[in-house]
Design a protein around this motif. Sequence first.
Motif, mmCIF file in Angstrom:
data_model
loop_
_atom_site.group_PDB
_atom_site.id
_atom_site.type_symbol
_atom_site.label_atom_id
_atom_site.label_comp_id
_atom_site.label_asym_id
_atom_site.label_seq_id
_atom_site.Cartn_x
_atom_site.Cartn_y
_atom_site.Cartn_z
ATOM 1 N N GLU A 150 47.348 39.396 42.321
ATOM 2 C CA GLU A 150 47.676 38.342 43.280
ATOM 3 C C GLU A 150 46.799 38.399 44.534
ATOM 4 O OE1 GLU A 150 50.911 41.602 43.803
ATOM 5 O OE2 GLU A 150 49.730 40.700 42.178
ATOM 6 N N ASP A 151 46.116 39.529 44.752
ATOM 7 C CA ASP A 151 45.241 39.648 45.910
ATOM 8 C C ASP A 151 43.818 39.197 45.625
ATOM 9 O OD1 ASP A 151 47.366 40.790 47.317
ATOM 10 O OD2 ASP A 151 46.822 42.823 46.687
ATOM 11 N N GLY A 152 43.543 38.852 44.372
ATOM 12 C CA GLY A 152 42.188 38.526 43.977
ATOM 13 C C GLY A 152 41.911 37.038 43.904
ATOM 14 N N ALA A 153 40.738 36.715 43.387
ATOM 15 C CA ALA A 153 40.284 35.338 43.226
ATOM 16 C C ALA A 153 40.920 34.720 41.983
ATOM 17 C CB ALA A 153 38.767 35.309 43.124
ATOM 18 N N PRO A 154 40.791 33.419 41.787
ATOM 19 C CA PRO A 154 41.418 32.764 40.632
ATOM 20 C C PRO A 154 41.032 33.356 39.284
ATOM 21 C CG PRO A 154 40.796 31.111 42.243
ATOM 22 C CD PRO A 154 40.250 32.417 42.747
ATOM 23 N N TRP A 155 39.824 33.890 39.144
ATOM 24 C CA TRP A 155 39.407 34.417 37.847
ATOM 25 C C TRP A 155 40.208 35.645 37.424
ATOM 26 C CZ3 TRP A 155 37.409 39.305 36.871
ATOM 27 C CH2 TRP A 155 37.045 40.061 37.988
ATOM 28 N N GLU A 156 40.942 36.286 38.362
ATOM 29 C CA GLU A 156 41.649 37.530 38.039
ATOM 30 C C GLU A 156 43.153 37.464 38.293
ATOM 31 O OE1 GLU A 156 40.627 40.763 40.902
ATOM 32 O OE2 GLU A 156 39.422 39.222 41.885
ATOM 33 N N ARG A 157 43.677 36.334 38.654
ATOM 34 C CA ARG A 157 45.086 36.276 39.046
ATOM 35 C C ARG A 157 46.048 36.305 37.874
ATOM 36 N NH1 ARG A 157 44.143 31.937 43.808
ATOM 37 N NH2 ARG A 157 43.153 33.379 45.278
ATOM 38 N N GLY A 158 45.547 36.173 36.664
ATOM 39 C CA GLY A 158 46.416 36.300 35.506
ATOM 40 C C GLY A 158 46.759 37.733 35.154
ATOM 41 N N GLY A 159 46.009 38.696 35.708
ATOM 42 C CA GLY A 159 46.276 40.107 35.446
ATOM 43 C C GLY A 159 44.997 40.893 35.266
ATOM 44 N N LEU A 160 45.063 42.186 35.591
ATOM 45 C CA LEU A 160 43.920 43.085 35.512
ATOM 46 C C LEU A 160 43.993 43.909 34.236
ATOM 47 C CD1 LEU A 160 44.002 44.359 39.210
ATOM 48 C CD2 LEU A 160 43.029 42.232 38.306
ATOM 49 N N TYR A 161 42.841 44.334 33.777
ATOM 50 C CA TYR A 161 42.782 45.150 32.557
ATOM 51 C C TYR A 161 42.093 46.478 32.850
ATOM 52 C CZ TYR A 161 44.399 41.264 29.629
ATOM 53 O OH TYR A 161 45.141 40.269 29.047
ATOM 54 N N LYS A 162 41.400 46.995 31.849
ATOM 55 C CA LYS A 162 40.847 48.342 31.904
ATOM 56 C C LYS A 162 39.837 48.507 33.041
ATOM 57 C CE LYS A 162 37.769 50.338 29.063
ATOM 58 N NZ LYS A 162 37.147 50.777 27.805
ATOM 59 N N SER A 163 39.885 49.652 33.713
ATOM 60 C CA SER A 163 38.967 49.942 34.814
ATOM 61 C C SER A 163 38.102 51.147 34.471
ATOM 62 C CB SER A 163 39.748 50.215 36.099
ATOM 63 O OG SER A 163 40.693 51.247 35.895
ATOM 64 N N TYR A 164 36.933 51.207 35.127
ATOM 65 C CA TYR A 164 35.989 52.294 34.900
ATOM 66 C C TYR A 164 35.354 52.646 36.242
ATOM 67 C CZ TYR A 164 32.289 55.056 32.748
ATOM 68 O OH TYR A 164 31.455 56.090 32.375
ATOM 69 N N ILE A 165 35.419 53.924 36.617
ATOM 70 C CA ILE A 165 34.961 54.331 37.946
ATOM 71 C C ILE A 165 33.660 55.120 37.861
ATOM 72 C CG2 ILE A 165 36.313 56.488 37.998
ATOM 73 C CD1 ILE A 165 36.819 55.780 41.023
ATOM 74 N N THR A 166 32.719 54.807 38.769
ATOM 75 C CA THR A 166 31.487 55.561 38.918
ATOM 76 C C THR A 166 31.268 55.840 40.406
ATOM 77 O OG1 THR A 166 30.021 53.650 39.193
ATOM 78 C CG2 THR A 166 30.477 54.365 36.944
ATOM 79 N N LYS A 167 30.325 56.744 40.668
ATOM 80 C CA LYS A 167 29.957 57.061 42.051
ATOM 81 C C LYS A 167 28.449 57.075 42.159
ATOM 82 C CE LYS A 167 30.638 60.447 45.765
ATOM 83 N NZ LYS A 167 31.089 61.821 46.090
ATOM 84 N N GLN A 168 27.933 56.397 43.175
ATOM 85 C CA GLN A 168 26.509 56.396 43.478
ATOM 86 C C GLN A 168 26.347 56.768 44.948
ATOM 87 O OE1 GLN A 168 23.897 56.383 41.818
ATOM 88 N NE2 GLN A 168 22.195 55.520 42.962
ATOM 89 N N GLY A 169 25.767 57.939 45.206
ATOM 90 C CA GLY A 169 25.714 58.418 46.577
ATOM 91 C C GLY A 169 27.109 58.676 47.098
ATOM 92 N N GLU A 170 27.462 58.036 48.204
ATOM 93 C CA GLU A 170 28.791 58.192 48.783
ATOM 94 C C GLU A 170 29.696 57.004 48.491
ATOM 95 O OE1 GLU A 170 29.744 61.051 50.244
ATOM 96 O OE2 GLU A 170 27.748 61.721 49.588
ATOM 97 N N THR A 171 29.275 56.155 47.567
ATOM 98 C CA THR A 171 30.009 54.922 47.291
ATOM 99 C C THR A 171 30.589 54.951 45.882
ATOM 100 O OG1 THR A 171 28.536 53.704 48.769
ATOM 101 C CG2 THR A 171 29.863 52.408 47.237
ATOM 102 N N TYR A 172 31.840 54.525 45.784
ATOM 103 C CA TYR A 172 32.521 54.430 44.496
ATOM 104 C C TYR A 172 32.540 52.965 44.048
ATOM 105 C CZ TYR A 172 34.206 59.108 45.621
ATOM 106 O OH TYR A 172 34.281 60.442 45.938
ATOM 107 N N PHE A 173 32.304 52.788 42.758
ATOM 108 C CA PHE A 173 32.338 51.466 42.154
ATOM 109 C C PHE A 173 33.405 51.469 41.061
ATOM 110 C CE2 PHE A 173 28.173 52.045 43.936
ATOM 111 C CZ PHE A 173 27.877 50.814 44.510
ATOM 112 N N LEU A 174 34.357 50.576 41.175
ATOM 113 C CA LEU A 174 35.441 50.469 40.207
ATOM 114 C C LEU A 174 35.285 49.138 39.466
ATOM 115 C CD1 LEU A 174 38.136 51.794 39.223
ATOM 116 C CD2 LEU A 174 39.283 50.246 40.792
ATOM 117 N N TYR A 175 34.834 49.219 38.208
ATOM 118 C CA TYR A 175 34.632 48.034 37.390
ATOM 119 C C TYR A 175 35.925 47.727 36.628
ATOM 120 C CZ TYR A 175 29.789 49.312 38.309
ATOM 121 O OH TYR A 175 28.615 49.639 38.926
ATOM 122 N N TYR A 176 36.204 46.467 36.439
ATOM 123 C CA TYR A 176 37.422 46.086 35.727
ATOM 124 C C TYR A 176 37.273 44.671 35.196
ATOM 125 C CZ TYR A 176 38.493 43.386 39.953
ATOM 126 O OH TYR A 176 38.434 42.488 40.999
#
Length: 363
Positions: free
Chosen positions: A194-220
């Motif tokens: 509900e906090d996201g854009a219209p493309w994701e408001r139906g529900g979230l699925y699988k996530s995958y986390i990586t780290k580059q330098g000091e930054t984390y990227f969470l893909y879903y």
Amino acid sequence: MTSMGKLLSRRSLLAAGGVAGGLALTGCSRGPVAAIAGTASNDPVAPYRTPYKLDELVLEGSHEPGTFDEKAVDCPFVFWHEGQFHMLYTGWDGTGYQTGRAVSKDLVNWKRAGIMMARDPDDPVTRYNISCASILRENELYSPGRLLKVDGRYLATWHAYPNPGYEEGAAVIGLAWSDDLVNWERTEPILRPEDGAPWERGGLYKSYITKQGETYFLYYNAKTEGDPWKEQTGVAISRDLKRWSRYSGNPILRNGDEGAPDSWFASDPVVYTHNGEWSMYYFGRAADGKCRELLAIGDSPINFKKVPDIIVDKGRPGSIDEHFAHKPSLVYNDGALYHFYTAVSGTWPNDVRGLTVARSKPW
């Protein structure tokens, strides 16, 4: 998602076969042979290809009444830890999801090691479901997937659907911490649809986390509201694992044009690095209702360009992946790149959903 008496679940929608007159791509598997052709040395995608299917399940539902994975297994995540390979997987018992673990020395013969992350009947978020989708690991594609620690602890991501049943309701994503990969401390959800854009408001699925330098990227991946829906892939970014910002360019992996193998779903991303490039393996769902493993390559963690080839196709009729070859996880071992995925065959609701593998060299 709602029940079969209302809207189709994601699984049953996939099994229903899509839109009549849709894409007619054929599978290439004939036993342990190439899933695709074209691995010439001058092929720029050659380092990413895994054309040789094992053509048998390495893990399936236990078929033992009362076990967390009685009905089916799904969503592999493979990594190296303490002298052997481990595989997280999602187990389905007819009520909801829980996360299990299996171990192996050779990436083919797997032994169950029990539940790793269990649902909590006292928690309104995870009382019916919890699927641990990834643990922070080294980014390099050509590696065994050794885990990384943050402040001395392992860091995992999970998603949970709010209702009993197969992916019932709009799922949320959270983090979890562990000292030993057995006992996990879960956070409150960090991403809600509900906090996201219209493309994701139906529900979230699988996530995958990586780290580059000091930054984390969470893909879903996430879905639109309504039925039928579309699924696409985005990323959230954080430097402290507490404050997360959805990338303004989301979704970074969009549905393809009509007729493309990802025209309906561009889902379940896993992200690696190799020779200065970033690679995102994902699965696409086409208008024919079938799922196939695909690839996008980029010059940064947020910019990817799709490769036109199918990396692992669905199989021939009667094979273990005759309907779906999807939900990737990759590791490197003994001179070969291993590409694990969920294979689906048979007829819904009695289809067979299990885990298998393809690799970069013949078996």
